[in-house]
Design a protein around this motif. Sequence first.
Motif, PDB file in Angstrom:
ATOM      1  N   GLY A  80       0.816  -1.221   0.000  1.00 29.10           N
ATOM      2  CA  GLY A  80       0.000   0.000   0.000  1.00 29.10           C
ATOM      3  C   GLY A  80       0.836   1.251   0.000  1.00 29.10           C
ATOM      4  O   GLY A  80       0.577   2.193  -0.747  1.00 29.10           O
ATOM      5  N   VAL A  81       1.875   1.281   0.844  1.00 28.68           N
ATOM      6  CA  VAL A  81       2.768   2.429   0.954  1.00 28.68           C
ATOM      7  C   VAL A  81       4.212   1.919   1.058  1.00 28.68           C
ATOM      8  O   VAL A  81       4.487   1.006   1.843  1.00 28.68           O
ATOM      9  N   ASP A  83       7.124   2.394   2.673  1.00 28.97           N
ATOM     10  CA  ASP A  83       7.652   3.136   3.820  1.00 28.97           C
ATOM     11  C   ASP A  83       8.848   2.459   4.487  1.00 28.97           C
ATOM     12  O   ASP A  83       9.426   2.992   5.433  1.00 28.97           O
ATOM     13  N   TYR A 148       6.293   9.454   0.910  1.00 33.38           N
ATOM     14  CA  TYR A 148       6.398   8.052   0.526  1.00 33.38           C
ATOM     15  C   TYR A 148       5.564   7.757  -0.715  1.00 33.38           C
ATOM     16  O   TYR A 148       4.481   8.326  -0.916  1.00 33.38           O
ATOM     17  N   GLU A 149       6.076   6.837  -1.510  1.00 32.28           N
ATOM     18  CA  GLU A 149       5.339   6.400  -2.696  1.00 32.28           C
ATOM     19  C   GLU A 149       4.112   5.590  -2.269  1.00 32.28           C
ATOM     20  O   GLU A 149       4.218   4.641  -1.489  1.00 32.28           O
ATOM     21  N   VAL A 150       2.955   5.975  -2.766  1.00 30.65           N
ATOM     22  CA  VAL A 150       1.723   5.238  -2.496  1.00 30.65           C
ATOM     23  C   VAL A 150       1.564   4.173  -3.576  1.00 30.65           C
ATOM     24  O   VAL A 150       1.489   4.481  -4.766  1.00 30.65           O
ATOM     25  N   GLU A 153      -3.976   3.244  -4.105  1.00 33.44           N
ATOM     26  CA  GLU A 153      -4.801   4.377  -3.703  1.00 33.44           C
ATOM     27  C   GLU A 153      -6.026   3.912  -2.918  1.00 33.44           C
ATOM     28  O   GLU A 153      -6.457   2.765  -3.035  1.00 33.44           O
ATOM     29  N   ARG A 157      -4.533   8.140   5.096  1.00 31.44           N
ATOM     30  CA  ARG A 157      -3.260   8.141   5.804  1.00 31.44           C
ATOM     31  C   ARG A 157      -3.053   9.502   6.437  1.00 31.44           C
ATOM     32  O   ARG A 157      -3.588  10.501   5.969  1.00 31.44           O
ATOM     33  N   TRP A 163      -2.573   3.563   7.709  1.00 31.94           N
ATOM     34  CA  TRP A 163      -3.633   3.224   6.737  1.00 31.94           C
ATOM     35  C   TRP A 163      -4.948   3.098   7.492  1.00 31.94           C
ATOM     36  O   TRP A 163      -4.975   2.593   8.625  1.00 31.94           O
TER      37      TRP A 163
END
Length: 775
Positions: A80-81, A83, A148-150, A153, A157, A163
């Motif tokens: 999802g993320v 991180d 951070y790159e998601v 979608e 957050r 999440w």
Amino acid sequence: MTDPATTTSNFARRDAADKLRGRTRYTVDIGQAGMLHAAVKRATIASARITRIDTSVALKMPGVRAVVTSADARGRHGIGVADHPLFADGRIRHFGEALAAVAADTLEQARAAADAVIVEYEALQPVITMAEALMDGAPLVHPDWKDYEVLREGGMRGGNIAWEAKVVRGDTAAAFARPDVQVIESTFRVGRQNHVSFEPRAVVAAYEDDRYHIQTSTQVPWTIRDATARQLQVPAAQVRVTVPAVGGAFGLKFDCAVEPFAALLARRTGRPVKLVNSRQEEMMTCLCRENAEIRIRSAVTPDGEIVGREAVVLMDCGAYGGEQVFLTTMTAHTLGGNYKLGAVKLTSRAVYTNTPPNGAFRACNGVYNTFALERHTDEICARIGMTPLEFRRRNVLGDQDLGSTGQVFEGEVLRPMLDRMETLRASKPSTQHLAGDRLYGQATAIGTWFIFVGPSAATVNLNADGSATLVTSGVEIGSGSMMQALPQIVAGALGLRPDDVIVKTADTDGAGYDLGVGGGRTTVSLGAASLAASEDVRRKLLAVASEMLQTPAEQLVLAKGRIEIVGRPGSGTTVAAVAAHAQAVGGPISGNGAFTKPGVAAMAGCAMGHFIEAIDIPVFAVHECEVAVDRETGHVDILAYRVVQDVGRALNPRAVYGQIQGGVVQGLGYALHEEISIGSDGRVLQTGLGSYRVPLALDVVPVDISLYEGAPSIGPLGTKGAGEVPILNVAAAVACAVANATNRTVGEIPLTPPRVLDLILTDGNGPNLSHISFS
């Protein structure tokens, strides 16, 4: 079409003898010429800003071949993320976080060099609990979370919320405002549970011909391939993953953990590198079943109709989102399962804390959501004056009922299962007399789980000797699916014995994609792909046999290694003869198959931030428990345990029985004594098996089992996964029985003797979760 009758049997596990005799070779047993050993430098503080890392001393130590840090691996991964860095990247976020990794000639040299890596830092205020993390002005575990790159979608957050997934169906405010309802509210708290797999996380990596070869103990070879490539910032095609025998997993090995360290060191040194976590490292960094807090309330009419339900679940994901981001999805289908609901609003949040990251564990958050739901259900019954069994019979999900996300369920399953449990209970006398002067309690708990489906590929090669080779990316982690169910499926389709089916171990270079082994999906997803591949082989085989026997293919049958003309036994030939002829004339016979989820529909707009909005294959369970509670010590004895499990079709009943027995015992550990605790400094307090209590041989309770077959399923031959759901209801059944025995509110597990004794003496309510709001 394959006849299920030719597939069902109690085929024994072919790997059992070697495992029992200690002959099986796991990743931890691998040794190679020139192989180096690795160790990881880990943080000894929960939150800090790194000011300096100096590896110069470590590099000069005897036997040291390489030292790597965050400067050598800049990629991040996550679900999802994105991180999660491989090494702490300027900031330490949990005790035990990786800071550097060392490769040396011996393990002792590697550990000594790791100790010699100099790390200087500026201590920061950690947030250890979710209540602390959600306070106004709390320090952020990820101050740069917006950058951070998601990867997916839809989830909310912000701050220390990694999440949030939400379900909203109908108007709960109106439901709770009705004058004819009672509002019942409950709170629950659960701790972390360690998998304690016999084999720790382990890997051997090599770098040859511009490619990484990773041999690892994992459930998810393709995830390891892709995540390693992402963290090392190389194309995924440069990574090959093979999987030796796996010494237990239970979800621990459903994520990438140690593999990139070894891969990075292998490239730096040009030699194979082995990295095996010590038991202390496993305890300190294990991706545990997360600790959680649940607040739930229901609006219920006098006749037991649930017209409104709201709940908030806080899941401690630790320092990184990981599996918990995905697992927020489960709340809708577990806490929101079992019963027909009017209006519903469910919120599930994965919360960052400065503690070791958590992960997936058998039935994931379904175990504690079921505990909370069934305890809450019994509290509803007490409030409205209805017996728990009557309330459940009135309210369980049935044919064409709506689930929490608006999906339509098919089939009448739970009510007949409750009837089956009544029959099972009546078949043996009550154990109440065994309680003596102890407090006696009995309870029934139901649960809803689901099978993860998703993409799987399989290839079946028919060999000239009449055997078949099954090639998949599936992994045998102990459930028996790869050793029993899949050979049975292939053999049933091709008229062979399961012993004639060779199952290849996972190799991402040699087999198609698979989502991974977990969530009860192996028999369903890989089974469906294997059945499709087998039926492809069957069509080709019968076409060749038709030509050889001068008989239409539809008049041929496959059985016992032979192809016969219908109604004329002995008139045909062997599968081996046809396979050999085909190989000589037109080339070897092989078939390919694939499967993915069909996609059951949820109600549009109901589910937000979910990875799975509706469940393709629901699985139900009914458990019943009888307990005796010592009023002087708080000790809980299990007097009897019964299970009715929805299996769709039991391809191997004996294997299913084994999974249920094992799942119940593992669930009893969670219910009665297993708990990882975190100190005020963020350190895991249980450092080994001496301080973490798991069920032992004398704790095993015989389970009375009834397999419920015939419920709808899209699985091959009507199957459902059987390995995950046995643990689902255990904590719920035990907690409800203890509550009935003590006449006290049970709001926390595990039910250790001190906790139960405190319940008896204080008559307390559930935990105070004032930091959780329904708004």
